[in-house]
Design a protein around this motif. Structure first.
Motif, PDB file in Angstrom:
ATOM      1  N   HIS A  85       0.842  -1.203   0.000  1.00 43.55           N
ATOM      2  CA  HIS A  85       0.000   0.000   0.000  1.00 43.55           C
ATOM      3  C   HIS A  85       0.879   1.255   0.000  1.00 43.55           C
ATOM      4  O   HIS A  85       0.884   2.011   0.985  1.00 43.55           O
ATOM      5  CB  HIS A  85      -0.925   0.004   1.227  1.00 43.55           C
ATOM      6  N   PRO A  86       1.600   1.519  -1.104  1.00 44.58           N
ATOM      7  CA  PRO A  86       2.478   2.698  -1.125  1.00 44.58           C
ATOM      8  C   PRO A  86       1.668   3.991  -1.096  1.00 44.58           C
ATOM      9  O   PRO A  86       0.588   4.074  -1.684  1.00 44.58           O
ATOM     10  CB  PRO A  86       3.241   2.549  -2.441  1.00 44.58           C
ATOM     11  N   LYS A  87       2.212   4.984  -0.390  1.00 41.79           N
ATOM     12  CA  LYS A  87       1.540   6.269  -0.271  1.00 41.79           C
ATOM     13  C   LYS A  87       2.173   7.345  -1.147  1.00 41.79           C
ATOM     14  O   LYS A  87       1.625   8.428  -1.291  1.00 41.79           O
ATOM     15  CB  LYS A  87       1.522   6.698   1.188  1.00 41.79           C
ATOM     16  N   ASN A  88       3.346   7.040  -1.715  1.00 43.09           N
ATOM     17  CA  ASN A  88       4.017   7.994  -2.599  1.00 43.09           C
ATOM     18  C   ASN A  88       4.933   7.243  -3.559  1.00 43.09           C
ATOM     19  O   ASN A  88       5.065   6.017  -3.479  1.00 43.09           O
ATOM     20  CB  ASN A  88       4.796   9.043  -1.788  1.00 43.09           C
ATOM     21  N   ARG A  89       5.571   7.977  -4.452  1.00 44.04           N
ATOM     22  CA  ARG A  89       6.427   7.378  -5.474  1.00 44.04           C
ATOM     23  C   ARG A  89       7.609   6.620  -4.855  1.00 44.04           C
ATOM     24  O   ARG A  89       7.976   5.541  -5.319  1.00 44.04           O
ATOM     25  CB  ARG A  89       6.945   8.464  -6.409  1.00 44.04           C
ATOM     26  N   GLU A  90       8.176   7.164  -3.806  1.00 38.39           N
ATOM     27  CA  GLU A  90       9.325   6.526  -3.137  1.00 38.39           C
ATOM     28  C   GLU A  90       8.940   5.154  -2.581  1.00 38.39           C
ATOM     29  O   GLU A  90       9.693   4.193  -2.682  1.00 38.39           O
ATOM     30  CB  GLU A  90       9.841   7.439  -2.023  1.00 38.39           C
ATOM     31  N   GLU A  91       7.755   5.050  -1.991  1.00 37.39           N
ATOM     32  CA  GLU A  91       7.301   3.787  -1.403  1.00 37.39           C
ATOM     33  C   GLU A  91       6.930   2.751  -2.461  1.00 37.39           C
ATOM     34  O   GLU A  91       6.798   1.574  -2.142  1.00 37.39           O
ATOM     35  CB  GLU A  91       6.118   4.027  -0.467  1.00 37.39           C
ATOM     36  N   LYS A  92       6.756   3.173  -3.709  1.00 39.30           N
ATOM     37  CA  LYS A  92       6.444   2.233  -4.790  1.00 39.30           C
ATOM     38  C   LYS A  92       7.676   1.456  -5.247  1.00 39.30           C
ATOM     39  O   LYS A  92       7.554   0.396  -5.847  1.00 39.30           O
ATOM     40  CB  LYS A  92       5.861   2.975  -5.999  1.00 39.30           C
ATOM     41  N   LYS A  93       8.871   1.977  -4.951  1.00 36.44           N
ATOM     42  CA  LYS A  93      10.107   1.345  -5.405  1.00 36.44           C
ATOM     43  C   LYS A  93      10.359   0.033  -4.667  1.00 36.44           C
ATOM     44  O   LYS A  93      10.254  -0.033  -3.441  1.00 36.44           O
ATOM     45  CB  LYS A  93      11.301   2.270  -5.187  1.00 36.44           C
TER      46      LYS A  93
END
Length: 128
Positions: A85-93
């Motif tokens: 459950h990423p909240k931003n682009r950084e957490e999607k990595k």
């Protein structure tokens, strides 16, 4: 006397060859599941988190925030983590993790974002 010196030199060479081939045993499968505490240092600051992993899911608590990660093992000592459950682009990595050494209840690891050459290191201790 020359005979003893020659054997000493051969003995030192043999010892050097044997110790340079030493490969530390890694029992990575011992750490695929369980409750853990992780420590890493970034730019002189120490970060600590706790997590529970059941082979394919990892639930981590860091600075009061809980995140869930999908874990995909690529071999016994390496896996890729992806925030569910990423909240931003950084957490999607995705993050590539590699267990470098193991002890009875801990391991040293190296990690980086997938595709990034900058690597960081840390240690994990098993709590159970």
């Amino acid at each position: 006397m020359k005979f003893k010196i020659q054997y000493s030199i051969y003995g030192l060479l043999l010892l050097t060859v044997l110790t340079s081939c030493y490969n530390q045993e890694r029992n990575c499968t011992d750490f695929k599941t369980g409750k853990f505490t992780s420590e890493t240092e970034i730019e002189g600051k120490k970060y600590t988190s706790t997590f529970e992993r059941n082979d394919s899911i990892q639930i981590e608590t860091f600075e009061g925030k809980i995140d869930t990660f999908k874990v995909r093992w690529t071999n016994d000592c390496e896996y890729v983590m992806q925030n569910i459950h990423p909240k931003n682009r950084e957490e999607k990595k995705a993050v590539q993790m590699k267990i470098l050494t193991t002890d009875k209840n801990s391991y040293t690891f190296e990690y980086s974002f997938v595709g990034d050459s900058k690597k960081q290191r840390g240690t994990v201790r098993k709590m159970d």
